[in-house]
Design an enzyme around this catalytic site. Structure first.
Site, short mmCIF file in Angstrom:
data_model
loop_
_atom_site.label_atom_id
_atom_site.label_comp_id
_atom_site.label_asym_id
_atom_site.label_seq_id
_atom_site.Cartn_x
_atom_site.Cartn_y
_atom_site.Cartn_z
N ASP A 1 40.00 39.39 47.58
CA ASP A 1 39.72 38.92 46.16
C ASP A 1 39.16 37.21 46.07
OD1 ASP A 1 41.50 41.15 45.95
OD2 ASP A 1 40.83 41.32 43.99
N THR B 1 43.65 51.18 47.76
CA THR B 1 43.76 50.86 46.35
C THR B 1 45.41 51.29 46.09
OG1 THR B 1 42.76 50.97 44.35
CG2 THR B 1 42.70 52.77 45.44
N LYS C 1 49.08 48.88 47.93
CA LYS C 1 48.78 47.59 48.54
C LYS C 1 50.17 46.55 48.67
CE LYS C 1 44.49 46.88 45.76
NZ LYS C 1 44.06 46.16 44.64
N GLY D 1 31.66 39.63 37.70
CA GLY D 1 32.68 40.54 38.61
C GLY D 1 32.09 41.10 39.72
N GLY E 1 45.38 34.87 34.34
CA GLY E 1 45.80 36.36 35.12
C GLY E 1 46.45 35.90 36.54
N ALA E 2 47.77 36.29 36.27
CA ALA E 2 48.65 35.85 37.65
C ALA E 2 48.77 36.93 38.67
CB ALA E 2 49.82 35.05 37.15
N GLY E 3 48.12 37.87 38.21
CA GLY E 3 48.21 39.00 39.26
C GLY E 3 47.96 38.91 40.66
#
Lengths: 256, 256
Positions: free
Chosen positions: B110, B69, B73, B238, B134-136
């Site tokens: 993910d 985490t 990453k 989620g 969300g573009a993470g």
């Protein structure tokens, strides 16, 4: 149990193989029983991985150190920052503890565990004559710590005679009388050699010993201990020594 | 539980901090429930320890890889030997698996987890138009895998507009239609942005969506999911995505 909390302490035990190590399940039972949020994790690590293993442990915040078994004991002193005199003499270590500044100290606890187990059983080694059978790492560690306790004489014996000679030379710095050869009447007797089918000390010697201890843990009751009990001697089994050793190792890691 | 057997598999999860990671207790409950002799161990590791950590894992025989985490990453791809195209595009990875030859492959799950959760809920993305908020890393991973599943169009939106623009550029290689901007009627809706007090998609769009998914795991029932259910849409929480992702990660590590 693994709680997954960041505060949980992780104590790896490395070895190749690591199957023979009784420590992880014993330590985990202890941690669980005492409500200590820590785990001992066996890691099957060949020698090629040792340098990088030591390095990442320096950085990990929830790893206070680690335990080792074969074949890493002799390589550890060279990878640590602080060695006590026992490690210098023995050339091996089985426990590494990280200090608050990130440096690593290594130590052996066979001798300290044996001394503590003897003391708990009522045998003080001050001024004693101690005969040790087995000049390997365990025997050497016990010799150093017996001298620390004020033993006046160490008698060293090994089936492989040169090993006893070399150990006697290395122990010269202790300033205690060292003899090579078999145990004599009145000696505290310690077996630090592998389990055998017979007692490593003759019955007439055992009969006169104030205390008799065995490093062997399997079987729990060795021929030597059986003989010692038959003669009413203080008898210290290997598992008692191991329990004291484990407590000292955990204290070294800040976990006791 | 730690069995201490040499065959026991150890899966470290590294992070700094690692407190927020729900994975170790969840994985350990899974292993215990399935009778798998493995443990997931949280390791609080600052970035300075990452290189040596990756190195010892290459050698350890009972460590099939590890999970990460923050903040590791983005550093992982540079330390591994095999990167799939998704890792190349995202520049990040959260799972490292050791191959039989000792080389390391890294991946993100993910997107695969989200696709699997949608599929399990009855939503196939083939020919779908998918709007991602969300573009993470999570949004990017989902975009890649949605394209893999045959989605005909991706609509990308991020409150920080340049992030969406950059992601659209990086995803050009996928050969799928990419639009920047808000979701349109009929889109499959995916929220990959942090939890908010309101739905990231307006109600009139949610009402027309064939399926709605949220990456947020806390709270379990987000305003978006609540809205989706009120309109009878397929709703994927989620935690469903996380469960599918976990199974895929374990399979990658050879543990499923």
């Amino acid at each position: 149990m693994i709680s997954g909390r960041t505060t949980q302490v992780v104590v790896p035990m490395i070895g190749d193989p690591v199957a023979q190590a009784a420590t992880p399940p014993l330590w985990n039972a202890h941690f669980q029983g005492q409500g200590i949020d820590a785990v001992c994790v066996p890691v099957h690590l060949p020698a090629a991985g040792l340098v990088s293993f030591v390095e990442w442990v320096r950085h990990a915040r929830n790893v206070p150190g680690f335990l080792t078994t074969v074949p890493h004991k002799a390589a550890l002193p060279g990878l640590c920052d602080h060695l006590d005199d026992e490690v210098h003499v023995l050339g091996v270590a089985n426990t590494v503890a990280k200090r608050p500044d990130g440096t690593l100290a290594c130590a052996m606890f066979d001798g300290r565990g044996m001394v503590a187990a003897l003391k708990a059983a009522g045998c003080d080694l001050a001024a004693a004559s101690v005969a040790i059978c087995g000049a390997g790492a365990a025997g050497a560690s016990i010799a150093v710590q017996a001298a620390r306790q004020g033993a006046r004489r160490l008698r060293l014996f090994d089936l492989h005679a040169p090993a006893a000679v070399r150990l006697a030379e290395r122990l010269g710095y202790l300033g205690v009388e060292i003899e090579l050869g078999r145990a004599q009447p009145g000696d505290v007797l310690v077996n630090a050699a592998p389990a055998g089918s017979a007692s490593p000390f003759p019955e007439e010697i055992v009969a006169t010993a104030p205390a008799v201890a065995d490093c062997v843990t399997e079987p729990e009751e060795t021929p030597l201990l059986h003989l010692a009990r038959a003669h009413g001697c203080i008898a210290v089994p290997g598992r008692e020594m191991a329990a004291h050793q484990a407590a000292l190792m955990r204290a070294f890691l800040g976990l006791e």
